[in-house]
Write a protein that holds these residues in place. Sequence first.
Motif, PDB file in Angstrom:
ATOM      1  N   GLU A 127       0.124  -0.124   9.186  1.00  0.00           N
ATOM      2  CA  GLU A 127      -0.780  -0.106   7.867  1.00  0.00           C
ATOM      3  C   GLU A 127      -0.162  -0.376   6.479  1.00  0.00           C
ATOM      4  O   GLU A 127       0.615   0.617   6.259  1.00  0.00           O
ATOM      5  N   GLU A 128      -0.032  -1.347   5.939  1.00  0.00           N
ATOM      6  CA  GLU A 128       0.563  -1.604   4.494  1.00  0.00           C
ATOM      7  C   GLU A 128      -0.504  -1.172   3.438  1.00  0.00           C
ATOM      8  O   GLU A 128      -1.322  -1.962   3.374  1.00  0.00           O
ATOM      9  N   ARG A 129       0.056  -0.367   2.636  1.00  0.00           N
ATOM     10  CA  ARG A 129      -0.876   0.131   1.682  1.00  0.00           C
ATOM     11  C   ARG A 129      -0.611  -0.483   0.386  1.00  0.00           C
ATOM     12  O   ARG A 129      -1.247  -0.578  -0.789  1.00  0.00           O
ATOM     13  N   VAL A 138       4.385   8.098   7.373  1.00  0.00           N
ATOM     14  CA  VAL A 138       4.520   7.521   6.334  1.00  0.00           C
ATOM     15  C   VAL A 138       6.032   6.987   5.943  1.00  0.00           C
ATOM     16  O   VAL A 138       7.083   7.669   6.474  1.00  0.00           O
ATOM     17  N   LEU A 180       1.072   1.865  -4.811  1.00  0.00           N
ATOM     18  CA  LEU A 180      -0.045   2.894  -5.047  1.00  0.00           C
ATOM     19  C   LEU A 180       0.102   3.779  -6.364  1.00  0.00           C
ATOM     20  O   LEU A 180       1.258   3.710  -6.911  1.00  0.00           O
ATOM     21  N   GLN A 203      -1.963   8.793  -5.335  1.00  0.00           N
ATOM     22  CA  GLN A 203      -2.389   7.994  -4.314  1.00  0.00           C
ATOM     23  C   GLN A 203      -1.217   8.202  -3.182  1.00  0.00           C
ATOM     24  O   GLN A 203      -1.583   8.465  -1.962  1.00  0.00           O
ATOM     25  N   ILE A 241       2.250   3.903   8.187  1.00  0.00           N
ATOM     26  CA  ILE A 241       1.538   3.705   6.960  1.00  0.00           C
ATOM     27  C   ILE A 241       2.893   3.448   5.984  1.00  0.00           C
ATOM     28  O   ILE A 241       3.681   4.357   5.619  1.00  0.00           O
ATOM     29  N   THR A 242       2.864   2.158   5.382  1.00  0.00           N
ATOM     30  CA  THR A 242       3.899   1.655   4.396  1.00  0.00           C
ATOM     31  C   THR A 242       3.264   1.931   3.124  1.00  0.00           C
ATOM     32  O   THR A 242       2.433   1.244   2.838  1.00  0.00           O
ATOM     33  N   ILE A 243       4.319   2.191   2.076  1.00  0.00           N
ATOM     34  CA  ILE A 243       3.993   2.321   0.817  1.00  0.00           C
ATOM     35  C   ILE A 243       4.920   1.369  -0.012  1.00  0.00           C
ATOM     36  O   ILE A 243       6.106   1.755   0.108  1.00  0.00           O
ATOM     37  N   ASN A 285       0.101  10.665  11.510  1.00  0.00           N
ATOM     38  CA  ASN A 285       0.261   9.493  10.862  1.00  0.00           C
ATOM     39  C   ASN A 285       1.919   9.606  10.509  1.00  0.00           C
ATOM     40  O   ASN A 285       2.499  10.836  10.219  1.00  0.00           O
ATOM     41  N   VAL A 307      -1.380  10.274   0.599  1.00  0.00           N
ATOM     42  CA  VAL A 307      -0.959   9.699   1.968  1.00  0.00           C
ATOM     43  C   VAL A 307       0.268  10.549   2.499  1.00  0.00           C
ATOM     44  O   VAL A 307      -0.128  10.680   3.887  1.00  0.00           O
TER      45      VAL A 307
END
Length: 232
Positions: free
Chosen positions: A117-119, A67, A122, A126, A99-101, A65, A130
């Motif tokens: 995948e947009e989280r 991030v 958080l 969390q 994965i975006t935060i 992944n 990630v």
Amino acid sequence: MSYPQQLLAVGLARLADRCVTNLHRYALWLGSRAKQHRDKIITIPVFSNVGEGLNGNPLDTRPPNMVIFGGTAWVEELLGKHSAQTYFCCKALGIERIITIGSPVGTAPKSTPVPIEERGFLKADQVAEVIRSSRVGMMNYFPGYLGKSGVYAAYSALGAVPLLPQINPSILDGCIDGKTYLSANQITKRPANELLQQVASNAREWYETHNLSKTAEVYARVLGEIYQDFAC
């Protein structure tokens, strides 16, 4: 900084008994304007505000992944203006998911070379989880200012390889391309896992010199010195 901000910073420095800042360039700037502090200003980069990993999981045990953590504008840049570098790095590093935060990215295209995948927003623990579960952390930041980036600190503290779309000249603060982070223009073919792990380990070692406890020690020492000055 705007001119009023500069005046405020200089005025505070001239009033202060001690100065601590997070970039070498700031120490030089303040020292040239508050001359009683010249060559005495402590420089300590920022610490991670989403936690610190005691022992980062080796990269080869993490899912493939990437991030991307940070403000919306930075994330959108990486998926827009710098998308070619971002997806090139994904291909070169065998990344299978981004994965975006943070805030949802409204400008991200629906079809991308790598699934996104947009989280969303958080909690700190969390976010840390990630990052601990990602091999690389992609980011973009003002050139020469990595030492004051909380995102760079978080990636370094939690064992992900910090990855930037281009070289960020922050050598004076210990952030070195090819050593404590990788830039996209340096990745011409898939790097060996050993190289990636070494960069992640170097970034962690850099971070440990100014982690939360080390930062607390610095401030405690400075406050102790000020107290002794007044006691005398």
